[in-house]
Design a protein around this motif. Sequence first.
Motif, PDB file in Angstrom:
ATOM      1  N   ASP A   1      35.374   4.802  20.981  1.00 15.22           N
ATOM      2  CA  ASP A   1      35.785   5.597  19.815  1.00 15.22           C
ATOM      3  C   ASP A   1      34.832   6.778  19.672  1.00 15.22           C
ATOM      4  O   ASP A   1      33.614   6.607  19.785  1.00 15.22           O
ATOM      5  CB  ASP A   1      35.756   4.729  18.559  1.00 15.22           C
TER       6      ASP A   1
ATOM      7  N   VAL B   1      28.545  -6.374  21.932  1.00 18.82           N
ATOM      8  CA  VAL B   1      29.320  -5.137  21.814  1.00 18.82           C
ATOM      9  C   VAL B   1      28.685  -4.008  22.615  1.00 18.82           C
ATOM     10  O   VAL B   1      27.479  -3.768  22.521  1.00 18.82           O
ATOM     11  CB  VAL B   1      29.452  -4.700  20.339  1.00 18.82           C
ATOM     12  N   LYS B   2      29.505  -3.342  23.425  1.00 18.53           N
ATOM     13  CA  LYS B   2      29.075  -2.146  24.140  1.00 18.53           C
ATOM     14  C   LYS B   2      29.941  -0.995  23.636  1.00 18.53           C
ATOM     15  O   LYS B   2      31.168  -1.106  23.633  1.00 18.53           O
ATOM     16  CB  LYS B   2      29.248  -2.326  25.655  1.00 18.53           C
ATOM     17  N   THR B   3      29.301   0.073  23.177  1.00 17.63           N
ATOM     18  CA  THR B   3      30.055   1.194  22.599  1.00 17.63           C
ATOM     19  C   THR B   3      30.055   2.402  23.525  1.00 17.63           C
ATOM     20  O   THR B   3      29.096   2.636  24.269  1.00 17.63           O
ATOM     21  CB  THR B   3      29.478   1.598  21.234  1.00 17.63           C
ATOM     22  N   TYR B   4      31.142   3.166  23.446  1.00 23.05           N
ATOM     23  CA  TYR B   4      31.306   4.365  24.271  1.00 23.05           C
ATOM     24  C   TYR B   4      31.888   5.476  23.397  1.00 23.05           C
ATOM     25  O   TYR B   4      32.871   5.246  22.674  1.00 23.05           O
ATOM     26  CB  TYR B   4      32.243   4.085  25.455  1.00 23.05           C
TER      27      TYR B   4
ATOM     28  N   ARG C   1      31.959   3.547  15.253  1.00 24.24           N
ATOM     29  CA  ARG C   1      31.244   2.807  16.297  1.00 24.24           C
ATOM     30  C   ARG C   1      30.095   1.998  15.690  1.00 24.24           C
ATOM     31  O   ARG C   1      29.870   0.845  16.040  1.00 24.24           O
ATOM     32  CB  ARG C   1      30.689   3.753  17.372  1.00 24.24           C
ATOM     33  N   HIS C   2      29.377   2.614  14.753  1.00 26.08           N
ATOM     34  CA  HIS C   2      28.234   1.947  14.142  1.00 26.08           C
ATOM     35  C   HIS C   2      28.676   0.770  13.271  1.00 26.08           C
ATOM     36  O   HIS C   2      28.167  -0.348  13.411  1.00 26.08           O
ATOM     37  CB  HIS C   2      27.432   2.946  13.298  1.00 26.08           C
TER      38      HIS C   2
ATOM     39  N   ASP D   1      31.316   8.393  15.337  1.00 28.91           N
ATOM     40  CA  ASP D   1      30.012   7.717  15.277  1.00 28.91           C
ATOM     41  C   ASP D   1      29.979   6.642  14.200  1.00 28.91           C
ATOM     42  O   ASP D   1      29.448   5.542  14.416  1.00 28.91           O
ATOM     43  CB  ASP D   1      28.889   8.731  15.000  1.00 28.91           C
TER      44      ASP D   1
ATOM     45  N   LEU E   1      33.923  -1.100  22.837  1.00 26.25           N
ATOM     46  CA  LEU E   1      34.437  -0.274  21.744  1.00 26.25           C
ATOM     47  C   LEU E   1      34.389   1.188  22.160  1.00 26.25           C
ATOM     48  O   LEU E   1      33.314   1.752  22.365  1.00 26.25           O
ATOM     49  CB  LEU E   1      33.596  -0.496  20.482  1.00 26.25           C
TER      50      LEU E   1
ATOM     51  N   SER F   1      30.644  -2.041  15.383  1.00 27.20           N
ATOM     52  CA  SER F   1      29.765  -2.798  16.280  1.00 27.20           C
ATOM     53  C   SER F   1      28.839  -3.721  15.482  1.00 27.20           C
ATOM     54  O   SER F   1      28.571  -4.852  15.894  1.00 27.20           O
ATOM     55  CB  SER F   1      28.947  -1.862  17.169  1.00 27.20           C
TER      56      SER F   1
END
Length: 205
Positions: free
Chosen positions: A9, A29-32, A15-16, A12, A7, A19
């Motif tokens: 985006d 899920v890995k967020t960036y 993403r929260h 914040d 993910l 995810s």
Amino acid sequence: MTKTIFLVDDDDAIRHSASFMLRHAGYTVKTYPDGVTFLDEYAPNESACILLDVRMPVMDGLAVQQALSDRGNKMPIIVLTGHGDVSVAVQAMKNGAIEFLEKPYEKKALLEAIETGFSRMADEEAQTGLKNEAVAKLTQLTTREAEVLDCLVDGMTNKAIADRLSISPRTVEIHRANLMEKLEADSLSAALRIAFMADRGRTQV
């Protein structure tokens, strides 16, 4: 098998929330927070579905998508857009994205898009496996057997093959029987499918 989502985006809150929802649905899920971080950290050979926001500072979604394409990316990309970004989303689709979702997107639509992405990836992996298997079988053929197969791909009869290769029709039959056995093909069409799968002679239809 665990399915992974990347993910990307800069928001914040999104993403929260996204995810959390996706993990609850069973995904890893890995967020960036931006495209640059994502491109620095992901491994090109990873198997995952990418959720990519189009409006991000430093590097927008289209630029990230292009960078992924330049690296030979095979992972499905779902573009996330804000209101008024439809033209950008259409461009992303032209560039290979499988879907775009306008924020705020519905959970059902997002999950369906993700599953479509994983299904396509599984299909491609299956095709790659079949192609590798076909290539491996073809490497078992002698030079003469491969020549006979190429003639069969061209639609030639045994007599025509014999004339082209300056051998007897009986010898053609022997080579043909041997190559069929090595390819584990019980018919001419099965042998041709293997040849086409390996891109020998012409592209598979």
